[in-house]
Design an enzyme around this catalytic site. Structure first.
Site, short mmCIF file in Angstrom:
data_model
loop_
_atom_site.label_atom_id
_atom_site.label_comp_id
_atom_site.label_asym_id
_atom_site.label_seq_id
_atom_site.Cartn_x
_atom_site.Cartn_y
_atom_site.Cartn_z
N PRO A 140 11.76 33.23 -15.32
CA PRO A 140 11.71 34.70 -15.29
C PRO A 140 12.67 35.34 -16.30
O PRO A 140 12.33 36.35 -16.93
CB PRO A 140 12.11 35.04 -13.85
CG PRO A 140 11.71 33.82 -13.06
CD PRO A 140 11.92 32.65 -13.97
N GLY A 143 12.28 33.47 -21.76
CA GLY A 143 10.97 33.25 -22.35
C GLY A 143 11.10 32.73 -23.77
O GLY A 143 11.07 31.53 -24.02
N ILE A 169 3.17 30.11 -15.53
CA ILE A 169 2.77 28.71 -15.74
C ILE A 169 1.25 28.55 -15.59
O ILE A 169 0.69 28.73 -14.50
CB ILE A 169 3.52 27.78 -14.76
CG1 ILE A 169 5.04 27.99 -14.89
CG2 ILE A 169 3.14 26.32 -15.02
CD1 ILE A 169 5.61 27.87 -16.29
N LEU A 251 5.16 21.67 -27.35
CA LEU A 251 4.64 22.98 -27.76
C LEU A 251 4.02 22.90 -29.15
O LEU A 251 3.02 23.55 -29.44
CB LEU A 251 5.75 24.04 -27.71
CG LEU A 251 6.21 24.38 -26.29
CD1 LEU A 251 7.49 25.22 -26.31
CD2 LEU A 251 5.13 25.11 -25.51
N ALA A 254 0.53 21.73 -28.78
CA ALA A 254 -0.34 22.77 -28.23
C ALA A 254 -0.61 23.86 -29.28
O ALA A 254 -1.73 24.36 -29.40
CB ALA A 254 0.28 23.37 -26.98
N ARG A 280 -29.10 47.04 -33.80
CA ARG A 280 -28.82 48.40 -33.33
C ARG A 280 -29.23 49.44 -34.39
O ARG A 280 -28.74 49.39 -35.52
CB ARG A 280 -27.32 48.52 -33.03
CG ARG A 280 -26.84 49.91 -32.69
CD ARG A 280 -27.25 50.32 -31.31
NE ARG A 280 -26.71 51.61 -30.95
CZ ARG A 280 -27.18 52.35 -29.95
NH1 ARG A 280 -28.18 51.90 -29.21
NH2 ARG A 280 -26.64 53.51 -29.67
N GLU A 375 3.30 30.26 -26.32
CA GLU A 375 3.53 29.18 -27.30
C GLU A 375 4.32 29.70 -28.51
O GLU A 375 4.06 29.34 -29.65
CB GLU A 375 2.20 28.61 -27.79
CG GLU A 375 1.31 28.10 -26.71
CD GLU A 375 1.68 26.71 -26.25
OE1 GLU A 375 2.55 26.10 -26.89
OE2 GLU A 375 1.10 26.27 -25.26
P1 FAD Z 1 10.33 37.74 -24.20
O1 FAD Z 1 10.96 36.49 -24.71
O2 FAD Z 1 11.07 38.55 -23.19
O3 FAD Z 1 9.96 38.67 -25.44
C1 FAD Z 1 9.57 40.04 -25.29
C2 FAD Z 1 9.38 40.61 -26.70
O4 FAD Z 1 10.61 40.51 -27.43
C3 FAD Z 1 8.33 39.85 -27.49
O5 FAD Z 1 7.58 40.74 -28.26
C4 FAD Z 1 9.17 38.95 -28.39
O6 FAD Z 1 8.49 38.60 -29.59
C5 FAD Z 1 10.38 39.82 -28.65
N1 FAD Z 1 11.56 39.02 -28.97
C6 FAD Z 1 12.21 38.10 -28.20
N2 FAD Z 1 13.24 37.56 -28.87
C7 FAD Z 1 13.25 38.14 -30.09
C8 FAD Z 1 14.07 38.01 -31.25
N3 FAD Z 1 15.09 37.13 -31.32
N4 FAD Z 1 13.79 38.78 -32.32
C9 FAD Z 1 12.74 39.65 -32.30
N5 FAD Z 1 11.93 39.81 -31.26
C10 FAD Z 1 12.18 39.07 -30.16
N6 FAD Z 1 5.19 29.17 -20.31
C11 FAD Z 1 5.30 27.86 -19.87
O7 FAD Z 1 6.40 27.30 -19.84
N7 FAD Z 1 4.21 27.18 -19.45
C12 FAD Z 1 2.95 27.74 -19.45
O8 FAD Z 1 1.97 27.08 -19.07
C13 FAD Z 1 2.80 29.11 -19.90
N8 FAD Z 1 1.60 29.71 -19.83
C14 FAD Z 1 1.51 31.06 -20.13
C15 FAD Z 1 0.30 31.73 -19.91
C16 FAD Z 1 0.20 33.10 -20.15
C17 FAD Z 1 -1.08 33.83 -19.87
C18 FAD Z 1 1.32 33.80 -20.67
C19 FAD Z 1 1.21 35.28 -20.98
C20 FAD Z 1 2.52 33.15 -20.89
C21 FAD Z 1 2.63 31.78 -20.60
N9 FAD Z 1 3.87 31.10 -20.74
C22 FAD Z 1 3.98 29.79 -20.33
C23 FAD Z 1 5.07 31.84 -21.10
C24 FAD Z 1 5.16 32.15 -22.58
O9 FAD Z 1 5.48 30.99 -23.30
C25 FAD Z 1 6.19 33.27 -22.74
O10 FAD Z 1 5.55 34.46 -22.28
C26 FAD Z 1 6.66 33.46 -24.16
O11 FAD Z 1 7.51 32.40 -24.54
C27 FAD Z 1 7.42 34.77 -24.37
O12 FAD Z 1 8.39 34.95 -23.39
P2 FAD Z 1 8.47 36.33 -22.57
O13 FAD Z 1 7.11 36.66 -22.10
O14 FAD Z 1 9.54 36.16 -21.57
O15 FAD Z 1 8.85 37.42 -23.64
#
Ligand code: FAD
Length: 396
Positions: A140, A143, A169, A251, A254, A280, A375
Site C-alpha cells: 500500500p 509502489g 496483486i 519484472l 514481464a 460508416r 510494471e
Molecule cells: P506511485 O508509485 O504512488 O506513483 C504515483 C505517481 O507518481 C505515478 O504517476 C508515478 O509515475 C509518479 N512517481 C512516482 N515516483 C516518481 C519519481 N521518482 N519521479 C517522478 N514521478 C514519480 N504489483 C505487484 O507487485 N504485483 C502485481 O501482480 C500487480 N498487478 C497490478 C495490477 C494492476 C491492475 C495495477 C493497476 C497495478 C498492479 N501492481 C502490481 C502494482 C503496480 O506495479 C504499481 O501500481 C506501480 O508500481 C506504481 O505504484 P503506485 O500505483 O503505488 O504509484
C-alpha cells in the site's frame, strides 16, 4: 466510389521474420483468442471476472512459462513468447496479464531461484494451468519505490513468520501460490527474499479490489499476511544476497511480454476503427474517405508498425543472450504509450458507437491505463532511461 481491399496491418512483414515454429505459436494463440476468448470478453469485462475455465486450454497451448526449459514448459524462443503475448493482448490486456503473472512473475522466479524440489513440485502443474500463481511486491505504501517494502519474515525454528500487506496483486485471490517478497529479520531488516506462500496457510488472506474501471476482466487483490508460518523449504534459495535484483529480474521478463502485448491491443483497436470507418456513411460517403479520418488511421497504423519492429528487435536481442534493462524499458514505455494513444484515437473514429463495449477500443483504452502504470510506470521508465541517457540518477 471505388473501395479497394486495404493493406495488411503488418505492412513491414514482421511475420516473415518469424520461424515456422514461431508462426505456428502465433496462429494457435490467435485462434484461441478469436474463437475461445473474444466471445466471452464483453460478459467478463462487464462482470469484473476472469474466464478461469480457459486456463487449462492456455496451458495446453504452452503459453505459461513458454520460454522456460524443462518441467513441462515449452522451451520456446522469446520471439514465440512475444508473438503469443501480442495475440493474447489483442484479446484483452487481462488475458495477457494473467499469462504474464503466471509465467514471468511466478514460474520464472521458481525456475531461476527455486530449489530443485520447488521446481519439480510447482512448475509442471503451473505450466498445465492447473495451479495458479501470483506475485506480491507492491505494498500500500510502496509502489514505484519497492525497496521500502515493509513485509517482514522472521525465522522461527524450521519456518519463517511473515507479517505485512501487498496491494494491487493480479490473480491474488485466485492464486494457489504467491511469490511474496519480504525483508528477513526485525524492523531494521534489509535483505529481501522471495517466499512461496500457499493458499490456505493460516493468516494469509486475499480481498479483491472493487470498482476498477480498467482491467475489469482481471482479478486484482490485496493480500494480507498476519503471522503466516511459511516452512523454510518455501524460501526461494537463489534470492539470497540479490536484494531487489531478484524481483526486478522477474519484472524485466514481464515487461518484455508487455512490449509485444501492447501492440496487440493497438492492432485490435486499429482493425475495429478501420472496418467501421469503411462502412460508416456520413455526408453520403464512408467516413474513411475523409482526409482527417485517414490521417488518424495512418498515425495509428504507423505506430503499430514501428511498435512491431521494436518488439521484434527486442525479441532478437532477448534470444541472442538477453536484452538489457534499458532496451526492455524503452520498448515497454514506447509501445504502451503508442497503444494508449492508438486506443483513444480509434475510439474517436467510432464516434458515439465507440463508447459502448460492442467495439473494443474503449475497453482497451481503459485497460491500457493500468498497463501504463504497472510494471514500472511510464515515468519510472523515463527516469531509468534518463539515467541511461545521461549517467545521472533523477529518481530521488
Ligand atoms: P506511485 O508509485 O504512488 O506513483 C504515483 C505517481 O507518481 C505515478 O504517476 C508515478 O509515475 C509518479 N512517481 C512516482 N515516483 C516518481 C519519481 N521518482 N519521479 C517522478 N514521478 C514519480 N504489483 C505487484 O507487485 N504485483 C502485481 O501482480 C500487480 N498487478 C497490478 C495490477 C494492476 C491492475 C495495477 C493497476 C497495478 C498492479 N501492481 C502490481 C502494482 C503496480 O506495479 C504499481 O501500481 C506501480 O508500481 C506504481 O505504484 P503506485 O500505483 O503505488 O504509484
Amino acid at each position: 466510389m471505388k473501395i479497394a481491399t486495404p493493406a495488411p496491418v503488418d505492412l513491414f512483414q514482421v511475420q516473415d521474420r518469424l520461424s515456422d515454429e514461431e508462426r505456428l505459436v502465433r496462429r494457435a494463440v490467435g485462434r484461441f483468442v478469436d474463437e475461445r476468448f473474444l466471445p466471452l470478453v464483453q460478459r467478463h469485462f462487464r462482470a469484473g471476472t476472469f474466464p478461469l475455465e480457459l486456463v487449462p486450454e492456455m496451458g495446453a497451448l504452452g503459453i505459461f512459462g513458454m520460454t522456460l526449459e524443462g518441467y513441462g514448459c515449452a522451451g520456446a524462443s522469446a520471439i514465440a513468447y512475444g508473438a503469443a503475448m501480442q495475440e493474447l493482448e489483442r484479446g484483452d490486456s487481462a488475458l495477457r496479464s494473467f499469462a504474464s503473472v503466471q509465467g514471468a512473475l511466478c514460474m520464472y522466479p521458481i525456475h531461476a531461484y527455486g530449489s530443485e524440489a520447488q521446481r519439480a513440485r510447482f512448475l509442471p502443474p503451473m505450466a498445465r494451468g492447473e495451479l495458479i500463481g501470483c506475485f506480491g511486491l507492491t505494498e500500500p505504501d510502496f509502489g514505484s519505490d519497492p525497496g521500502g517494502l515493509r513485509t517482514r519474515a522472521v525465522r522461527d525454528g524450521d519456518a519463517y513468520v511473515l507479517d505485512g500487506a501487498k496491494a494491487w496483486i493480479t490473480n491474488g485471490s485466485l492464486a494457489d501460490v504467491a511469490v511474496i517478497w519480504a525483508k528477513v529479520g526485525g524492523p531494521d531488516a534489509r535483505a529481501i527474499r522471495g517466499f512461496l506462500v500457499e493458499k490456505g496457510t493460516p493468516g494469509f488472506t486475499a480481498r479483491d479490489v472493487e470498482g476498477k474501471l480498467s482491467l475489469r476482466a482481471s482479478v486484482t487483490s490485496e493480500l494480507h499476511l498476519d503471522g503466516v508460518r511459511v516452512p523454510a523449504e518455501n524460501v526461494l534459495p537463489g534470492t539470497e544476497g540479490l536484494g531487489l535484483r531478484a524481483p526486478l529480474s522477474c519484472l524485466s521478463k514481464a515487461r518484455y511480454g508487455i512490449a509485444w502485448g501492447a501492440v496487440g491491443a493497438a492492432i485490435a483497436c486499429f482493425e475495429s476503427a478501420r472496418a467501421y470507418a469503411r462502412e460508416r456513411i456520413q455526408f453520403a460517403r464512408p467516413i474513411a474517405s475523409f482526409q482527417l479520418v485517414q490521417e488518424k488511421l495512418v498515425d495509428v497504423w504507423e505506430g503499430i508498425v514501428k511498435g512491431q519492429l521494436l518488439a521484434l528487435r527486442l525479441g532478437e536481442l532477448e534470444d541472442q543472450g538477453g536484452a538489457t534493462a534499458a532496451q526492455i524499458s524503452m520498448a515497454k514505455r514506447a509501445n504502451v504509450r503508442m497503444a494508449r494513444d492508438a486506443a483513444r484515437t480509434c475510439r474517436e473514429i467510432l464516434g458515439a458507437a465507440g463508447i459502448v463495449d460492442d467495439h473494443p477500443p474503449m475497453r482497451h483504452m481503459a485497460n491500457l491505463e493500468s498497463v501504463y502504470t504497472y510494471e514500472g510506470t511510464h515515468d519510472v521508465h523515463t527516469l531509468a532511461l534518463g539515467r541511461a541517457a545521461t549517467g545521472i540518477d533523477a529518481f530521488t
